[in-house]
Design a protein around this motif. Sequence first.
Motif, PDB file in Angstrom:
ATOM      1  N   PHE A  18      43.114  39.641  45.128  1.00 27.22           N
ATOM      2  CA  PHE A  18      44.453  39.781  44.563  1.00 27.22           C
ATOM      3  C   PHE A  18      44.920  38.482  43.920  1.00 27.22           C
ATOM      4  O   PHE A  18      45.523  38.492  42.855  1.00 27.22           O
ATOM      5  CB  PHE A  18      45.437  40.226  45.651  1.00 27.22           C
ATOM      6  CG  PHE A  18      46.844  40.394  45.151  1.00 27.22           C
ATOM      7  CD1 PHE A  18      47.168  41.445  44.316  1.00 27.22           C
ATOM      8  CD2 PHE A  18      47.824  39.493  45.504  1.00 27.22           C
ATOM      9  CE1 PHE A  18      48.460  41.600  43.847  1.00 27.22           C
ATOM     10  CE2 PHE A  18      49.114  39.636  45.032  1.00 27.22           C
ATOM     11  CZ  PHE A  18      49.436  40.695  44.204  1.00 27.22           C
ATOM     12  N   VAL A  19      44.604  37.371  44.557  1.00 24.66           N
ATOM     13  CA  VAL A  19      45.010  36.063  44.036  1.00 24.66           C
ATOM     14  C   VAL A  19      44.329  35.800  42.702  1.00 24.66           C
ATOM     15  O   VAL A  19      44.954  35.296  41.757  1.00 24.66           O
ATOM     16  CB  VAL A  19      44.694  34.940  45.056  1.00 24.66           C
ATOM     17  CG1 VAL A  19      44.953  33.579  44.459  1.00 24.66           C
ATOM     18  CG2 VAL A  19      45.501  35.144  46.320  1.00 24.66           C
ATOM     19  N   LEU A  35      46.167  35.119  39.183  1.00 19.84           N
ATOM     20  CA  LEU A  35      45.815  33.909  38.453  1.00 19.84           C
ATOM     21  C   LEU A  35      45.365  34.240  37.029  1.00 19.84           C
ATOM     22  O   LEU A  35      45.753  33.564  36.075  1.00 19.84           O
ATOM     23  CB  LEU A  35      44.728  33.129  39.186  1.00 19.84           C
ATOM     24  CG  LEU A  35      44.301  31.807  38.563  1.00 19.84           C
ATOM     25  CD1 LEU A  35      45.475  30.854  38.453  1.00 19.84           C
ATOM     26  CD2 LEU A  35      43.183  31.185  39.369  1.00 19.84           C
ATOM     27  N   ALA A  36      44.586  35.286  36.867  1.00 19.18           N
ATOM     28  CA  ALA A  36      44.133  35.699  35.534  1.00 19.18           C
ATOM     29  C   ALA A  36      45.312  36.128  34.665  1.00 19.18           C
ATOM     30  O   ALA A  36      45.360  35.811  33.468  1.00 19.18           O
ATOM     31  CB  ALA A  36      43.128  36.835  35.654  1.00 19.18           C
ATOM     32  N   LYS A  37      46.265  36.831  35.253  1.00 19.49           N
ATOM     33  CA  LYS A  37      47.459  37.247  34.506  1.00 19.49           C
ATOM     34  C   LYS A  37      48.289  36.044  34.063  1.00 19.49           C
ATOM     35  O   LYS A  37      48.784  35.991  32.945  1.00 19.49           O
ATOM     36  CB  LYS A  37      48.335  38.184  35.354  1.00 19.49           C
ATOM     37  CG  LYS A  37      47.746  39.526  35.581  1.00 19.49           C
ATOM     38  CD  LYS A  37      47.804  40.348  34.318  1.00 19.49           C
ATOM     39  CE  LYS A  37      47.449  41.782  34.608  1.00 19.49           C
ATOM     40  NZ  LYS A  37      47.512  42.602  33.410  1.00 19.49           N
ATOM     41  N   ALA A  79      44.799  39.263  25.794  1.00 18.20           N
ATOM     42  CA  ALA A  79      44.091  40.423  26.344  1.00 18.20           C
ATOM     43  C   ALA A  79      42.584  40.204  26.313  1.00 18.20           C
ATOM     44  O   ALA A  79      41.884  40.601  27.248  1.00 18.20           O
ATOM     45  CB  ALA A  79      44.447  41.678  25.566  1.00 18.20           C
ATOM     46  N   SER A  80      42.093  39.550  25.278  1.00 16.69           N
ATOM     47  CA  SER A  80      40.657  39.298  25.215  1.00 16.69           C
ATOM     48  C   SER A  80      40.228  38.351  26.327  1.00 16.69           C
ATOM     49  O   SER A  80      39.115  38.444  26.834  1.00 16.69           O
ATOM     50  CB  SER A  80      40.264  38.728  23.852  1.00 16.69           C
ATOM     51  OG  SER A  80      40.765  37.421  23.679  1.00 16.69           O
ATOM     52  N   MET A  81      41.117  37.467  26.729  1.00 16.37           N
ATOM     53  CA  MET A  81      40.818  36.566  27.837  1.00 16.37           C
ATOM     54  C   MET A  81      40.669  37.364  29.128  1.00 16.37           C
ATOM     55  O   MET A  81      39.771  37.094  29.925  1.00 16.37           O
ATOM     56  CB  MET A  81      41.934  35.532  27.981  1.00 16.37           C
ATOM     57  CG  MET A  81      41.727  34.544  29.076  1.00 16.37           C
ATOM     58  SD  MET A  81      43.125  33.421  29.129  1.00 16.37           S
ATOM     59  CE  MET A  81      42.720  32.539  30.611  1.00 16.37           C
ATOM     60  N   LEU A  88      39.790  40.547  29.361  1.00 15.22           N
ATOM     61  CA  LEU A  88      38.595  41.376  29.269  1.00 15.22           C
ATOM     62  C   LEU A  88      37.336  40.568  29.528  1.00 15.22           C
ATOM     63  O   LEU A  88      36.382  41.070  30.111  1.00 15.22           O
ATOM     64  CB  LEU A  88      38.518  42.045  27.893  1.00 15.22           C
ATOM     65  CG  LEU A  88      39.591  43.086  27.610  1.00 15.22           C
ATOM     66  CD1 LEU A  88      39.461  43.592  26.181  1.00 15.22           C
ATOM     67  CD2 LEU A  88      39.499  44.230  28.594  1.00 15.22           C
ATOM     68  N   VAL A  89      37.330  39.330  29.101  1.00 14.84           N
ATOM     69  CA  VAL A  89      36.164  38.474  29.332  1.00 14.84           C
ATOM     70  C   VAL A  89      36.025  38.169  30.813  1.00 14.84           C
ATOM     71  O   VAL A  89      34.930  38.157  31.352  1.00 14.84           O
ATOM     72  CB  VAL A  89      36.281  37.160  28.515  1.00 14.84           C
ATOM     73  CG1 VAL A  89      35.242  36.154  28.950  1.00 14.84           C
ATOM     74  CG2 VAL A  89      36.166  37.456  27.033  1.00 14.84           C
ATOM     75  N   ASP A  90      37.138  37.960  31.506  1.00 17.07           N
ATOM     76  CA  ASP A  90      37.105  37.640  32.926  1.00 17.07           C
ATOM     77  C   ASP A  90      36.835  38.858  33.804  1.00 17.07           C
ATOM     78  O   ASP A  90      36.342  38.722  34.912  1.00 17.07           O
ATOM     79  CB  ASP A  90      38.421  36.992  33.369  1.00 17.07           C
ATOM     80  CG  ASP A  90      38.582  35.594  32.817  1.00 17.07           C
ATOM     81  OD1 ASP A  90      37.554  35.012  32.394  1.00 17.07           O
ATOM     82  OD2 ASP A  90      39.708  35.088  32.807  1.00 17.07           O
ATOM     83  N   GLU A  91      37.136  40.038  33.321  1.00 10.09           N
ATOM     84  CA  GLU A  91      37.049  41.232  34.151  1.00 10.09           C
ATOM     85  C   GLU A  91      35.650  41.546  34.668  1.00 10.09           C
ATOM     86  O   GLU A  91      35.473  41.792  35.859  1.00 10.09           O
ATOM     87  CB  GLU A  91      37.616  42.429  33.386  1.00 10.09           C
ATOM     88  CG  GLU A  91      37.734  43.678  34.229  1.00 10.09           C
ATOM     89  CD  GLU A  91      38.402  44.777  33.471  1.00 10.09           C
ATOM     90  OE1 GLU A  91      37.882  45.899  33.513  1.00 10.09           O
ATOM     91  OE2 GLU A  91      39.423  44.522  32.834  1.00 10.09           O
TER      92      GLU A  91
END
Length: 64
Positions: A2-3, A7-9, A50-52, A54-57
Motif C-alpha cells: 500500500f505504501v 508513493l507512486a501516486k 500516467a506513463s510513469m 504504467l512503467v512502475d506497475e
Amino acid sequence: MFVSFILAKVQAYFRYRETVRELSLLSDRELTDLGIGRFQIDSVARQSAASMLLVDEPTSSTTL
C-alpha cells in the motif's frame, strides 16, 4: 504494498506539476515547435504522469 502505491501516486503528481510548470514557461512559438498548443499542457502533463505509473506497475505486480 500500500505504501508503494501511495508513493507512486505522489511521485506521479510531482511529475505532473513539474511538467505543467516547465511547459508553461515556454513561449507559444516553442510549444508550437514541439507540436503542443498551450491548451494541451494539462493533458500532456497528465499523460506524462500516467506513463510513469504504467512503467512502475509491472514491477510491483511481479512481486506478488
